[in-house]
Design a protein around this motif. Structure first.
Motif, PDB file in Angstrom:
ATOM      1  N   ASN B  19       0.743  -1.173  -0.131  1.00  0.00           N
ATOM      2  CA  ASN B  19      -0.177   0.160   0.131  1.00  0.00           C
ATOM      3  C   ASN B  19       0.984   1.293   0.102  1.00  0.00           C
ATOM      4  O   ASN B  19       2.231   1.119   0.015  1.00  0.00           O
ATOM      5  N   ARG B  20       0.495   2.424   0.180  1.00  0.00           N
ATOM      6  CA  ARG B  20       1.050   3.637  -0.100  1.00  0.00           C
ATOM      7  C   ARG B  20       2.021   3.713   0.875  1.00  0.00           C
ATOM      8  O   ARG B  20       3.209   4.424   0.781  1.00  0.00           O
ATOM      9  N   ASP B  21       1.591   3.515   2.217  1.00  0.00           N
ATOM     10  CA  ASP B  21       2.402   3.622   3.361  1.00  0.00           C
ATOM     11  C   ASP B  21       3.646   2.573   3.649  1.00  0.00           C
ATOM     12  O   ASP B  21       4.286   2.711   4.198  1.00  0.00           O
ATOM     13  N   GLY B  22       3.191   1.585   2.930  1.00  0.00           N
ATOM     14  CA  GLY B  22       4.320   0.553   3.174  1.00  0.00           C
ATOM     15  C   GLY B  22       3.969  -0.348   4.191  1.00  0.00           C
ATOM     16  O   GLY B  22       5.012  -1.199   4.605  1.00  0.00           O
ATOM     17  N   ASP B  23       2.986  -0.266   4.903  1.00  0.00           N
ATOM     18  CA  ASP B  23       2.905  -1.223   5.969  1.00  0.00           C
ATOM     19  C   ASP B  23       1.972  -2.574   5.773  1.00  0.00           C
ATOM     20  O   ASP B  23       2.002  -3.376   6.745  1.00  0.00           O
ATOM     21  N   PRO B  62      -5.122   4.648  -2.991  1.00  0.00           N
ATOM     22  CA  PRO B  62      -4.066   5.632  -2.184  1.00  0.00           C
ATOM     23  C   PRO B  62      -4.540   5.858  -0.746  1.00  0.00           C
ATOM     24  O   PRO B  62      -3.754   5.803  -0.167  1.00  0.00           O
ATOM     25  N   ASN B  63      -5.983   5.946  -0.516  1.00  0.00           N
ATOM     26  CA  ASN B  63      -6.202   6.150   0.773  1.00  0.00           C
ATOM     27  C   ASN B  63      -6.487   5.029   1.750  1.00  0.00           C
ATOM     28  O   ASN B  63      -7.131   5.209   2.863  1.00  0.00           O
ATOM     29  N   ASN B  64      -6.157   3.798   1.213  1.00  0.00           N
ATOM     30  CA  ASN B  64      -5.994   2.632   2.174  1.00  0.00           C
ATOM     31  C   ASN B  64      -7.319   2.244   2.347  1.00  0.00           C
ATOM     32  O   ASN B  64      -7.718   1.326   3.786  1.00  0.00           O
ATOM     33  N   ARG B  65      -8.566   2.371   1.905  1.00  0.00           N
ATOM     34  CA  ARG B  65      -9.721   2.267   2.096  1.00  0.00           C
ATOM     35  C   ARG B  65     -10.415   0.997   1.537  1.00  0.00           C
ATOM     36  O   ARG B  65     -11.055   0.004   2.021  1.00  0.00           O
ATOM     37  N   LEU B  66      -9.874   0.950  -0.008  1.00  0.00           N
ATOM     38  CA  LEU B  66     -10.514  -0.073  -0.606  1.00  0.00           C
ATOM     39  C   LEU B  66      -9.421  -0.947  -1.376  1.00  0.00           C
ATOM     40  O   LEU B  66      -8.236  -0.345  -1.618  1.00  0.00           O
ATOM     41  N   LEU B  78     -14.411  -5.339  -5.067  1.00  0.00           N
ATOM     42  CA  LEU B  78     -13.974  -4.196  -4.259  1.00  0.00           C
ATOM     43  C   LEU B  78     -14.221  -4.396  -2.923  1.00  0.00           C
ATOM     44  O   LEU B  78     -15.145  -5.097  -2.484  1.00  0.00           O
ATOM     45  N   TRP B  79     -13.204  -4.498  -2.059  1.00  0.00           N
ATOM     46  CA  TRP B  79     -13.326  -4.994  -0.660  1.00  0.00           C
ATOM     47  C   TRP B  79     -12.950  -3.857   0.232  1.00  0.00           C
ATOM     48  O   TRP B  79     -12.245  -2.738  -0.112  1.00  0.00           O
ATOM     49  N   ASN B  80     -13.444  -3.799   1.365  1.00  0.00           N
ATOM     50  CA  ASN B  80     -13.308  -3.070   2.381  1.00  0.00           C
ATOM     51  C   ASN B  80     -11.899  -3.451   3.307  1.00  0.00           C
ATOM     52  O   ASN B  80     -11.939  -4.660   3.675  1.00  0.00           O
ATOM     53  N   ASN B 128     -16.267   5.554  -5.514  1.00  0.00           N
ATOM     54  CA  ASN B 128     -16.891   6.608  -4.727  1.00  0.00           C
ATOM     55  C   ASN B 128     -16.334   6.176  -3.178  1.00  0.00           C
ATOM     56  O   ASN B 128     -16.357   4.966  -2.931  1.00  0.00           O
ATOM     57  N   TYR B 129     -15.992   7.123  -2.313  1.00  0.00           N
ATOM     58  CA  TYR B 129     -15.253   6.821  -1.359  1.00  0.00           C
ATOM     59  C   TYR B 129     -16.102   7.094  -0.004  1.00  0.00           C
ATOM     60  O   TYR B 129     -15.718   7.994   0.872  1.00  0.00           O
ATOM     61  N   GLY B 130     -17.480   7.360  -0.447  1.00  0.00           N
ATOM     62  CA  GLY B 130     -18.323   7.932   0.757  1.00  0.00           C
ATOM     63  C   GLY B 130     -18.591   7.013   1.914  1.00  0.00           C
ATOM     64  O   GLY B 130     -17.747   6.117   1.830  1.00  0.00           O
ATOM     65  N   ASP B 131     -19.255   7.452   2.705  1.00  0.00           N
ATOM     66  CA  ASP B 131     -19.478   6.571   3.983  1.00  0.00           C
ATOM     67  C   ASP B 131     -19.947   5.227   3.768  1.00  0.00           C
ATOM     68  O   ASP B 131     -19.262   4.246   4.366  1.00  0.00           O
TER      69      ASP B 131
END
Lengths: 301, 336
Positions: B19-23, B62-66, B78-80, B128-131
Motif C-alpha cells: 500500500n502507499r504507506d508500505g505497512d 491510495p487512501n487505504n480504504r478499498l 472491491l473490498w473494504n 466513490n469513497y463515501g461513508d
C-alpha cells in the motif's frame, strides 16, 4: 504472547483442584534476573506421559518506531477472514523466517560470476573425466567381450592379452590403438601358435623394460623424484604431491633386503598440467633434511 | 538479509502490492484467496474470500480504504480493507488480468482477457469513497477495445493523463484517459512476445516493462521513448523500480510448464538487480524454487517482496550493504 496466556490459564485453576489432583503440574514461575532477562519455568506432560520441565530465558528488547498515525491505527485492526480470532503476532503456519541471504551488490558482478563459472568449469572437466571412466565399457582381456576377465568363458583355454592395459586404470589410452594391438598380439589368431609373454607386445620391447613398463605407462604425467631420504614412506610422498592434483600412483624404490628407500620415486598424476605444477613447486623442496629434485620421468630406451 | 516467508497461498502467486504507506502487503494467487500482511513482521492481517477462480490481480486505493481485485471468474471485486468484506462486484464477459487505481484513487481501470468472441478491453470505473462504500456506480466510465492485440497489462501515467497499456504482441500504447483515444502505439519489445508486467516510477513519469523476450525497458510516459534497456538471460515475468536507490529488480525464470525438465540451478529463479542508470547487473537474490511471477518494492525502498510459482512470498528488508552500494560517480556526486 502464548506463554503469558498459558500462565493465566494455570492461575485460573482453583486451589482445591490442585490439591485433590496429585498429578497436577506445579504452576509456572517467572523470575526476573539481574541482567534484565526473564526466566520462565513451565511444566508439561509429554506424549509418553513424562513430566517435562521447560526453562526459557527471554530478553525483551523494546524497539521504538515513529509511524504515521494511520499506520499505527491499522496495527490495531482486528483480524478477519481465515485469520479471524487468532491472537496478535505472526502465526507460525503462515509466517516463518528464511535462511539468511548475503546480498552485496557489486559493480563487477558479471565478471565475478564469470570467474566463478570458470572455476565451476574446471570442476566440470574433472567430472567429465569421471563420467568418461564410468562409461568405459568392461572389456575382457582374453576375448575382448563385454564381461570381466574372471568371468570369461575362454578363461582356461586362452592366454590373456598383455596385462599392461587394464582399461579402467588408464582412461587416457587410445582405445582403438590398444584394442587392435591386443587383438592381433593377444589372441595370436594369425599364427595360431603360442606366443610367449615377452614377445606379445612387439619386437622392440625388451625384457628389462617390461618390468618397469608396468609403472611407466603414462609417462606424460609422471614425475621422477630423486634425492629422496632413505626413511621416506610412500604415503608421505603421496600426501606431499596430492596437493597439486589427483595422484594415481606413487612408486618408491626400496631396497629388497633392508626395506629402506633407494632414494628415488615416481609419482603419476591424472593430468599433465597438474604434474607440471607439482614439478615446478616441489623441485628444491626440503624433505627430511634432503632437497628433492623433481623432473618429468623420461622413458628409458 | 533474512527474508520473511509468507505461506498464505497454496498455488502460484499472481501479483503482490504494497500500500502507499508500505505497512501492508497484499498478495493474490491462483487459489482464490486474497491475503493482507503486515510488512514489519509478516503477520497476516486477514484474507478476503469470495472469488470463484484464480485471482489475477490486486491493487490498493491510495487512501487505504478499498482493495480492488480481478479474477478468472470474470469479476472485479472491491473490498473494504479493514473488515475484509466485499463491497462491490462488477461482472465482465471475460477474465480480468489487471486492475489499477488512478493516482488520486478516483478511477479504477481493469484489463479484460480476449476470449469467447470478446475482444480484449480496458474498462474504467469511477470509485466513490463515501461513508457507504457499497454505493458504487455500475456504469463504465470508459471502454477501450484493443482491436489488434489484446492488452495484458495497463496503468495510469502521471496526473492520470494517459492510460498506458502493454500488449501481447510486445507493443505499448498510450491512450487518452478522458476520451479513450489511441494517441501512440510503439513496438517496444520483440514482435509477438508478451509484455508481462508494467510498473511505474513513484511520480509516474516513466515506467518499466518486463517482456517475454528476456528484456525489461524503461519508457517515458509522455512520448513512449525508450530510455533504458536491461537484458536478462531468461523470460521476464515482472520488473520493479526501487525508490531511494537507483536500481531495478527483474524477476522471471523458466516458464512454469518447462520447470520440471530443468534443474533448480539452471532455472534461474533469482531476483536480478540492475543499476537503473548504468544498466549493469549488480547482483542476484536466490531463494525461490520456481519462477518469480511478481515483485513489489516498498514505496520508501526499504524492502522488497517477491512472489513465485512455488506459492511463497519472500519479503526482504534490505540491509546496510544495499544502501551503501554506489558507483564511483554517484559517490562523487553525493560528496559535492
Amino acid at each position: 504472547m502464548s506463554k503469558v496466556q498459558a500462565r493465566e490459564w494455570a492461575e485460573d485453576v482453583s486451589d482445591s483442584e490442585q490439591i485433590n489432583d496429585p498429578e497436577a503440574l506445579p504452576a509456572p514461575t517467572t523470575v526476573v534476573n539481574k541482567d534484565g532477562t526473564k526466566t520462565t519455568i513451565t511444566y508439561r506432560i509429554d506424549d509418553s506421559g513424562r513430566r517435562v520441565k521447560v526453562t526459557r530465558k527471554t530478553r525483551t528488547t523494546i524497539h521504538r518506531e515513529k509511524v504515521n498515525p494511520e499506520v499505527a491505527e491499522r496495527r490495531a485492526w482486528a483480524k478477519f477472514g481465515l485469520e479471524k480470532g487468532k491472537p496478535q503476532g505472526p502465526q507460525p503456519d503462515t509466517t516463518s523466517v528464511g535462511e539468511n541471504i548475503v546480498f552485496r551488490p557489486s559493480r563487477d558482478w558479471k565478471s565475478v560470476q564469470a570467474a566463478e563459472a570458470k572455476d565451476g568449469g574446471g570442476k566440470a572437466e574433472e567430472k567429465s573425466l569421471k563420467e568418461q571412466l564410468r562409461d568405459k565399457k568392461v572389456k575382457c582381456r582374453i576375448c575382448q567381450g563385454e564381461h570381466f576377465t574372471a568371468r570369461c568363458p575362454y578363461k582356461d583355454t586362452m592366454a590373456p592379452v598383455g596385462d599392461d592395459n587394464t582399461p579402467a586404470a588408464d582412461p587416457l589410452a587410445e582405445d582403438e590403438d590398444a584394442s587392435t594391438k591386443n587383438a592381433s598380439g593377444g589372441l595370436g589368431a594369425g599364427s595360431g601358435g603360442y606366443v610367449p609373454p615377452h614377445m606379445r607386445k612387439g619386437a622392440n620391447a625388451s625384457a628389462g623394460e617390461r618390468m618397469g613398463g608396468k609403472f611407466e605407462r603414462d609417462d606424460l604425467a609422471t614425475l621422477r623424484v630423486t634425492n629422496v631420504s632413505e626413511m621416506a614412506e610412500e604415503q608421505e610422498l603421496r600426501d606431499l604431491f596430492e596437493r597439486f592434483g589427483r595422484v594415481t600412483r606413487v612408486f618408491l624404490a626400496k631396497d629388497r633386503e633392508t626395506g629402506r628407500a633407494k632414494g628415488f620415486a615416481f609419482i603419476s598424476f591424472v593430468d599433465r598440467s597438474e604434474a607440471a605444477r607439482a614439478c615446478e613447486k616441489m623441485d628444491g623442496f626440503g624433505y627430511r633434511h634432503l632437497i628433492l629434485r623433481v623432473e618429468f620421468a623420461k622413458r628409458t630406451g | 538479509m533474512r527474508p520473511i516467508l509468507l505461506q498464505g497461498h497454496e498455488r502460484s502467486l499472481n501479483q503482490i502490492k504494497y500500500n502507499r504507506d508500505g505497512d501492508l502487503l497484499f498478495s493474490v494467487a491462483k487459489d482464490k484467496v486474497v491475503c493482507a500482511w503486515f510488512t514489519s513482521n509478516g503477520e497476516r492481517l486477514g484474507t478476503y474470500s469470495g472469488h470463484q477462480g484464480a485471482v489475477w490481480t490486486v491493487d490498493v486505493s491510495p487512501n487505504n480504504r478499498l482493495l480492488a481485485t480481478g479474477a478468472a471468474d470474470n469479476t472485479i471485486k472491491l473490498w473494504n480493507i479493514k473488515t475484509g468484506e466485499c463491497v462491490k462486484t462488477w461482472e465482465n464477459p471475460t477474465a480480468i488480468k489487471r486492475v489499477q487505481f488512478s493516482e488520486d484513487g478516483s478511477r479504477l481501470l481493469a484489463v479484460s482477457e480476449k476470449r469467447m468472441g470478446y475482444l480484449g478491453t480496458i474498462v474504467v470505473y469511477s470509485i466513490n469513497y463515501g461513508d457507504d462504500l457499497t454505493e458504487q456506480s455500475d456504469e463504465q466510465d470508459l471502454k477501450i477495445t484493443c482491436e489488434e492485440a489484446k492488452a495484458t497489462v495497463a496503468g495510469w501515467s502521471y496526473l492520470d493523463k494517459y492510460i498506458i497499456a502493454g500488449h501481447e504482441d510486445g507493443s505499448v500504447s498510450q491512450y487518452d484517459s478522458k476520451t479513450g483515444e489511441t494517441l501512440l502505439n510503439v513496438e517496444v519489445h520483440e514482435f509477438d512476445t508478451t509484455i508481462n508486467d508494467i510498473q511505474f516510477s513513484p511520480d509516474r513519469t516513466y515506467f518499466l516493462t518486463a517482456g517475454k523476450d528476456k528484456t525489461a525497458k524503461i519508457l517515458s510516459s509522455r512520448n513512449l521513448e525508450i530510455l533504458k534497456n536491461y537484458t536478462a538471460d531468461t523470460p521476464l515475468n515482472t520488473a520493479a523500480i526501487t525508490p531511494r536507490k537507483d536500481f531495478v529488480i527483474l524477476g522471471g525464470g523458466q516458464a512454469a510448464m518447462d520447470v520440471t525438465t530443468t534443474s533448480a540451478r539452471q532455472g534461474k529463479f533469482e531476483a536480478r538487480f540492475y543499476h537503473k542508470i548504468f544498466e549493469d547487473e549488480i547482483g542476484r537474490v536466490r531463494g525461490h524454487f520456481g519462477p518469480l511471477n511478481t515483485i513489489a518494492v516498498h514505496p520508501r525502498g526499504v524492502s522488497y517482496a517477491s512472489g513465485g510459482e512455488d506459492g511463497y512470498v519472500r519479503m526482504h528488508h534490505f540491509d546496510k550493504s544495499y544502501f551503501d552500494f554506489m558507483y564511483e560517480v554517484e559517490r562523487e556526486a553525493a560528496r559535492k
